[in-house]
Design a protein around this motif. Sequence first.
Motif, mmCIF file in Angstrom:
data_model
loop_
_atom_site.group_PDB
_atom_site.id
_atom_site.type_symbol
_atom_site.label_atom_id
_atom_site.label_comp_id
_atom_site.label_asym_id
_atom_site.label_seq_id
_atom_site.Cartn_x
_atom_site.Cartn_y
_atom_site.Cartn_z
ATOM 1 N N GLY A 91 0.827 -1.209 0.000
ATOM 2 C CA GLY A 91 0.000 0.000 0.000
ATOM 3 C C GLY A 91 0.854 1.248 0.000
ATOM 4 O O GLY A 91 1.958 1.279 0.533
ATOM 5 N N ALA A 92 0.344 2.285 -0.642
ATOM 6 C CA ALA A 92 1.008 3.589 -0.670
ATOM 7 C C ALA A 92 -0.068 4.660 -0.652
ATOM 8 O O ALA A 92 -1.019 4.603 -1.442
ATOM 9 C CB ALA A 92 1.892 3.727 -1.913
ATOM 10 N N SER A 93 0.054 5.613 0.251
ATOM 11 C CA SER A 93 -0.970 6.651 0.378
ATOM 12 C C SER A 93 -0.304 7.998 0.639
ATOM 13 O O SER A 93 0.642 8.091 1.424
ATOM 14 C CB SER A 93 -1.946 6.326 1.515
ATOM 15 O OG SER A 93 -1.244 6.192 2.741
ATOM 16 N N PRO A 94 -0.796 9.052 -0.016
ATOM 17 C CA PRO A 94 -0.240 10.394 0.201
ATOM 18 C C PRO A 94 -0.764 11.009 1.491
ATOM 19 O O PRO A 94 -1.797 10.593 2.030
ATOM 20 C CB PRO A 94 -0.732 11.166 -1.020
ATOM 21 C CG PRO A 94 -2.020 10.499 -1.372
ATOM 22 C CD PRO A 94 -1.856 9.049 -1.041
ATOM 23 N N PHE A 95 -0.061 12.003 1.986
ATOM 24 C CA PHE A 95 -0.495 12.701 3.184
ATOM 25 C C PHE A 95 0.001 14.138 3.139
ATOM 26 O O PHE A 95 0.951 14.479 2.422
ATOM 27 C CB PHE A 95 0.026 12.012 4.450
ATOM 28 C CG PHE A 95 1.520 12.145 4.646
ATOM 29 C CD1 PHE A 95 2.053 13.177 5.416
ATOM 30 C CD2 PHE A 95 2.399 11.247 4.057
ATOM 31 C CE1 PHE A 95 3.413 13.313 5.592
ATOM 32 C CE2 PHE A 95 3.768 11.372 4.220
ATOM 33 C CZ PHE A 95 4.276 12.405 5.001
ATOM 34 N N VAL A 96 -0.665 14.979 3.902
ATOM 35 C CA VAL A 96 -0.256 16.368 4.097
ATOM 36 C C VAL A 96 -0.048 16.572 5.586
ATOM 37 O O VAL A 96 -0.888 16.186 6.396
ATOM 38 C CB VAL A 96 -1.315 17.357 3.556
ATOM 39 C CG1 VAL A 96 -0.955 18.785 3.949
ATOM 40 C CG2 VAL A 96 -1.441 17.235 2.049
ATOM 41 N N SER A 97 1.067 17.145 5.954
ATOM 42 C CA SER A 97 1.385 17.306 7.371
ATOM 43 C C SER A 97 1.954 18.690 7.624
ATOM 44 O O SER A 97 2.762 19.193 6.839
ATOM 45 C CB SER A 97 2.401 16.232 7.815
ATOM 46 O OG SER A 97 2.727 16.382 9.168
ATOM 47 N N LYS A 98 1.518 19.288 8.743
ATOM 48 C CA LYS A 98 2.042 20.594 9.136
ATOM 49 C C LYS A 98 1.821 20.773 10.631
ATOM 50 O O LYS A 98 0.773 20.429 11.162
ATOM 51 C CB LYS A 98 1.370 21.720 8.357
ATOM 52 C CG LYS A 98 2.023 23.095 8.571
ATOM 53 C CD LYS A 98 1.390 24.139 7.683
ATOM 54 C CE LYS A 98 1.754 23.926 6.232
ATOM 55 N NZ LYS A 98 3.200 24.239 5.994
ATOM 56 N N GLU A 99 2.837 21.339 11.294
ATOM 57 C CA GLU A 99 2.711 21.608 12.719
ATOM 58 C C GLU A 99 1.702 22.735 12.943
ATOM 59 O O GLU A 99 1.605 23.668 12.136
ATOM 60 C CB GLU A 99 4.055 22.001 13.334
ATOM 61 C CG GLU A 99 4.987 20.830 13.596
ATOM 62 C CD GLU A 99 5.518 20.199 12.324
ATOM 63 O OE1 GLU A 99 5.632 20.925 11.310
ATOM 64 O OE2 GLU A 99 5.792 18.986 12.334
ATOM 65 N N ALA A 100 0.968 22.626 14.026
ATOM 66 C CA ALA A 100 -0.056 23.634 14.328
ATOM 67 C C ALA A 100 -0.304 23.672 15.823
ATOM 68 O O ALA A 100 0.128 22.792 16.579
ATOM 69 C CB ALA A 100 -1.353 23.332 13.573
ATOM 70 N N MET A 101 -1.028 24.721 16.231
ATOM 71 C CA MET A 101 -1.449 24.866 17.619
ATOM 72 C C MET A 101 -2.948 24.607 17.698
ATOM 73 O O MET A 101 -3.711 25.087 16.840
ATOM 74 C CB MET A 101 -1.140 26.260 18.141
ATOM 75 C CG MET A 101 0.334 26.653 18.087
ATOM 76 S SD MET A 101 1.354 25.687 19.203
ATOM 77 C CE MET A 101 0.745 26.280 20.778
ATOM 78 N N LEU A 102 -3.348 23.858 18.703
ATOM 79 C CA LEU A 102 -4.765 23.649 18.961
ATOM 80 C C LEU A 102 -5.167 24.524 20.146
ATOM 81 O O LEU A 102 -4.502 24.515 21.181
ATOM 82 C CB LEU A 102 -5.062 22.184 19.266
ATOM 83 C CG LEU A 102 -4.691 21.153 18.185
ATOM 84 C CD1 LEU A 102 -5.175 19.767 18.600
ATOM 85 C CD2 LEU A 102 -5.265 21.541 16.831
ATOM 86 N N LEU A 103 -6.247 25.249 19.975
ATOM 87 C CA LEU A 103 -6.696 26.190 20.992
ATOM 88 C C LEU A 103 -8.143 25.891 21.364
ATOM 89 O O LEU A 103 -9.008 25.776 20.487
ATOM 90 C CB LEU A 103 -6.580 27.632 20.485
ATOM 91 C CG LEU A 103 -7.111 28.739 21.404
ATOM 92 C CD1 LEU A 103 -6.305 28.787 22.695
ATOM 93 C CD2 LEU A 103 -7.060 30.087 20.680
ATOM 94 N N SER A 104 -8.393 25.735 22.659
ATOM 95 C CA SER A 104 -9.756 25.494 23.114
ATOM 96 C C SER A 104 -9.851 25.829 24.602
ATOM 97 O O SER A 104 -8.993 25.405 25.393
ATOM 98 C CB SER A 104 -10.168 24.040 22.887
ATOM 99 O OG SER A 104 -11.482 23.804 23.345
ATOM 100 N N ARG A 105 -10.850 26.598 24.963
ATOM 101 C CA ARG A 105 -11.125 26.946 26.359
ATOM 102 C C ARG A 105 -9.908 27.566 27.055
ATOM 103 O O ARG A 105 -9.652 27.312 28.229
ATOM 104 C CB ARG A 105 -11.600 25.712 27.121
ATOM 105 C CG ARG A 105 -12.860 25.092 26.534
ATOM 106 C CD ARG A 105 -13.298 23.860 27.291
ATOM 107 N NE ARG A 105 -14.498 23.271 26.694
ATOM 108 C CZ ARG A 105 -15.099 22.178 27.135
ATOM 109 N NH1 ARG A 105 -14.614 21.551 28.203
ATOM 110 N NH2 ARG A 105 -16.176 21.717 26.531
ATOM 111 N N GLY A 106 -9.168 28.336 26.295
ATOM 112 C CA GLY A 106 -7.997 29.000 26.850
ATOM 113 C C GLY A 106 -6.782 28.120 26.994
ATOM 114 O O GLY A 106 -5.745 28.564 27.505
ATOM 115 N N ASN A 107 -6.866 26.874 26.558
ATOM 116 C CA ASN A 107 -5.744 25.938 26.628
ATOM 117 C C ASN A 107 -5.137 25.748 25.250
ATOM 118 O O ASN A 107 -5.832 25.816 24.235
ATOM 119 C CB ASN A 107 -6.201 24.583 27.179
ATOM 120 C CG ASN A 107 -6.793 24.699 28.570
ATOM 121 O OD1 ASN A 107 -6.203 25.343 29.433
ATOM 122 N ND2 ASN A 107 -7.956 24.091 28.786
ATOM 123 N N VAL A 108 -3.846 25.473 25.217
ATOM 124 C CA VAL A 108 -3.119 25.350 23.951
ATOM 125 C C VAL A 108 -2.323 24.052 23.962
ATOM 126 O O VAL A 108 -1.755 23.653 24.984
ATOM 127 C CB VAL A 108 -2.168 26.551 23.733
ATOM 128 C CG1 VAL A 108 -1.389 26.384 22.437
ATOM 129 C CG2 VAL A 108 -2.943 27.852 23.721
#
Length: 417
Positions: free
Chosen positions: A92-109
């Motif tokens: 099997g071979a499958s493409p992907f997209v990846s990037k670092e990010a910040m998740l923000l919710s209820r004042g938490n990161v």
Amino acid sequence: MGYEWFVSQRYLRAKRKQTFISVISFISIAGVTLGVAALIVVLAVMTGFHDGVRKQILGNIPHVLVQKHGGEIAEYPEAVSRVSDSSAHVIGASPFVSKEAMLLSRGNVAAVSVKGLERGNKVFQQPFLTVRQENVEELLFTEAEGMPGIVIGLDTATTLGVAVGDPVNVIPPMFTITPFGMIPKMKPFRVVGISHHRGGFLDTFYAYVSLSEAQRFFDAEGVVSGIEVEVDSFDHANLVASELREQFAYPFVVRSWEDLFGSFLSALRLEKLGLFIVLGIIVLVAAFNIATTLIMVVMEKHKDIAVLRAMGATANSVMKIFVLEGLIIGTVGTALGTVLGLLLAKNADPIIKGLEGLFGVKIFDQSVYGMEHFPSVVNPGDVVMVTLVAMTISLLATIYPAWRAARMDPAEALRYE
């Protein structure tokens, strides 16, 4: 085998006045038994732990990773097709997209790597917490109005204070230019699943969305960050990676899972070797007991040896008697140790659980190691190696006492008798 075999067996069955020698022989057998059993059990546990960690790693990363140095892969459907046809080991071979990010919710990161995947990726085979135990792929890849779906790890959800169905804002390192200046790009996603594989240290690092949504959100329409390659066995990863390097030259970068995490697993293998050496000393100590036993027998049986030599026994025959006696001790101890070690290794998990229930202590914390059972995998090669090492050490321990017995002068031994 001749009379040497008969005499060596008789020397092991000591008379009443020679009971101490018989006790030393029993201690020698017990020492070899415990040493061999300890080696087999420890090697089985280390092999099981090694395989468990490897499964945790390969549950989140591909066997082989194809990326492009300093950029994305354009026209990726053609590249995926080339990868799939590159080797018979590729399943099997499958493409992907990846990037670092910040998740923000209820004042938490929380910091994560947001990864856009296609349907059917092996990541979705692990257990997830979802609403009403629905299939996480259906929730993630079904186009619906409102916020797109995202899957996060249990530790990430705990940090953010969110549960399944709650919204989170994803903030990548991308900015939008407005009349008021540069504003960070941000988009709300809804948590449709939470991975809860205990001890999966990579679960915290990743968050998953659909490939099409990741391409739109990260302005990566028509391109991907790389191609994940799955092979029929993780042992074939290096072979497939070598074949792909011939097809995908620079600026493409092809790495196997061992290239990514090989140093960590090498440390586990080194630890296994170190334990083998340390516990092998137990067998070595038992070998000294064998040598001591034979030396005492030679001292006790010097008259018998002299009589045998006077009757025509050769030095080689006398030496063979004591070598066989030492081999009997080593063989019996090795056989008993192998049986005991295999029994303990095969039943390590129920034994550990029984000890935990008996003494009320936690010996193996499943939440720390992320394994359902106490790891113990018996490798036949390890068992054969332990057996050969034990028998070799036992044989070497017999050489000096047997050599001394063979050199004994019959006239000198009987002079004062």
